[in-house]
Enzyme design. Structure first.
Site, mmCIF file in Angstrom:
data_model
loop_
_atom_site.group_PDB
_atom_site.id
_atom_site.type_symbol
_atom_site.label_atom_id
_atom_site.label_comp_id
_atom_site.label_asym_id
_atom_site.label_seq_id
_atom_site.Cartn_x
_atom_site.Cartn_y
_atom_site.Cartn_z
ATOM 1 C CE LYS A 48 -3.950 -2.043 -0.211
ATOM 2 N NZ LYS A 48 -4.858 -1.868 -1.343
HETATM 3 N N1 PMP Z 1 -3.520 -8.007 1.447
HETATM 4 C C1 PMP Z 1 -3.640 -7.055 2.374
HETATM 5 C C2 PMP Z 1 -3.085 -7.319 3.732
HETATM 6 C C3 PMP Z 1 -4.289 -5.857 2.086
HETATM 7 O O1 PMP Z 1 -4.415 -4.908 3.035
HETATM 8 C C4 PMP Z 1 -4.821 -5.671 0.783
HETATM 9 C C5 PMP Z 1 -5.546 -4.399 0.464
HETATM 10 N N2 PMP Z 1 -6.902 -4.362 0.822
HETATM 11 C C6 PMP Z 1 -4.676 -6.695 -0.164
HETATM 12 C C7 PMP Z 1 -4.012 -7.829 0.208
HETATM 13 C C8 PMP Z 1 -5.257 -6.610 -1.552
HETATM 14 O O2 PMP Z 1 -4.619 -5.665 -2.365
HETATM 15 P P1 PMP Z 1 -5.484 -4.799 -3.352
HETATM 16 O O3 PMP Z 1 -6.334 -3.894 -2.518
HETATM 17 O O4 PMP Z 1 -4.513 -4.056 -4.185
HETATM 18 O O5 PMP Z 1 -6.360 -5.713 -4.129
#
Ligand code: PMP
Length: 344
Positions: A48
């Site tokens: 992130k």
């Molecule tokens: N794993 C974790 C720990 C996350 O916080 C997130 C984000 N919500 C994701 C995976 C998935 O990534 P994305 O939001 O880019 O699909």
């Protein structure tokens, strides 16, 4: 002449360019070559960081953000941490509306990073005024000089990964990648990375990891929102109870669903076999790989890249707590917890 001091201007310089690490022991009996893109190497310990920096810098470029302004977001924790981190360095205030499903560790971390945190009930519908979406929207309206990141519905979330994660993986694999396996929450990671990779080679297969209790897989198959798919589950950051526009369903070939229990055990297995102390969704992604391999998805020539989104330290009171595991019925703490610990 004095030697130059080798220092980074700030930790923001360290975002991205995470390593690709070959998985050996855990995948020893599986067909194909497995490489993990370990996003815990970002300074905020998750993928992130990429979207926080990218979206904030895009807003700066467009003149939307000026010093002292406020950045608002809904987040299961990681995005909040990254936004708080970027805000500190760049001089913005940070307000976060988080789900009550988030661990206390995560909420305490956000406070430590200077964010104002609103904890909102997890099991209300998205249009309920108490949901973290509605709370964030309201705060955005009420706070002058604020920007709402809105990661689930922001195309820039996809662009952040299109411009960083995708090219990194393409270069690190020398273009030899055959499969990308990634968790889907907002969908930004998988969609942006997939778009870039498919442009280089349309034959690369893109597989998303979804949770039981989430609508994503069914929506991908039918293009219809089926509320019957929705029920509570424990994995944070994976799957969804709505359809995010930050997910490009056309760039994804298939979804695989994983259980809370198998994902938790597989995360623990990654630590024990590869020395990789990663988060719950990394366990989910690895679990998805195992299921795909069992279904015959890969050959000996497959070069599979799996994205591990964050670090294990964020889950000490959850999957890495024997008490929590036994409370969920995932194992018998009395027999299994004693392995590896000796009380004198
Ligand atoms: N794993 C974790 C720990 C996350 O916080 C997130 C984000 N919500 C994701 C995976 C998935 O990534 P994305 O939001 O880019 O699909």
């Amino acid at each position: 002449m004095r030697e130059q001091i080798q220092a980074h201007d700030s930790i923001l310089d360290l975002i991205g360019n995470t390593p690709l690490i070959k998985l050996k022991t855990i995948a020893a009996k599986m067909k194909g070559n497995y490489y993990a893109k370990v996003e815990a190497f970002n300074p905020g310990h998750s993928s992130k960081d990429r979207i926080a920096l990218y979206i904030i810098e895009q807003a700066e470029k467009k003149g939307i953000l000026k010093p002292g302004d406020t950045i608002i977001e809904t987040t299961s924790g990681n995005t909040g941490f990254s936004i708080a981190m970027v805000s500190i360095i760049k001089g913005y205030k940070c307000i976060l509306a988080v789900s009550s499903k988030s661990s206390n560790d995560k909420i305490d971390m956000l406070k430590t990073m200077g964010a104002k945190v609103y904890v909102c009930p997890a099991h209300v519908s998205a249009d309920d005024p108490r949901s973290y979406y509605e709370v964030a929207k309201r705060l955005h309206e009420e706070t002058e000089g604020s920007v709402y990141i809105n990661q689930y519905f922001n195309e820039l979330n996809i662009d952040a990964h299109y411009s960083s994660t995708g090219p990194e993986i393409w270069n690190q694999t020398n273009g030899k990648i055959t499969h990308l396996v990634a968790c889907s929450g907002t969908g930004g990671t998988i969609s942006g990375t997939a778009r870039f990779l498919k442009e280089q080679n349309p034959d690369i297969k893109i597989i998303g990891i979804d949770a039981f209790g989430s609508v994503l897989q069914k929506y991908h198959e039918t293009r219809e929102f089926d509320s019957n798919e929705i029920y509570p589950y424990r994995i944070e950051g994976l799957g969804k109870n709505l359809i995010p526009t930050a997910t490009d369903f056309d760039a994804i070939d298939a979804f695989v669903k994983v259980t809370d229990e198998s994902s938790a055990h597989t995360a623990r297995e990654l630590a024990k076999t590869e020395g990789l102390f990663v988060g719950y969704t990394s366990g989910a992604a690895m679990q998805g790989l195992k299921q795909l391999e069992e279904e015959g998805e890969f050959t000996d020539d497959s070069n599979i890249v799996v994205i591990f989104p964050d670090h294990g330290s964020r889950y000490m009171s959850k999957i890495y707590s024997d008490d929590w595991m036994s409370e969920q019925g995932f194992f018998d703490a009395k027999t299994e917890a004693s392995v590896g610990i000796e009380y004198i």
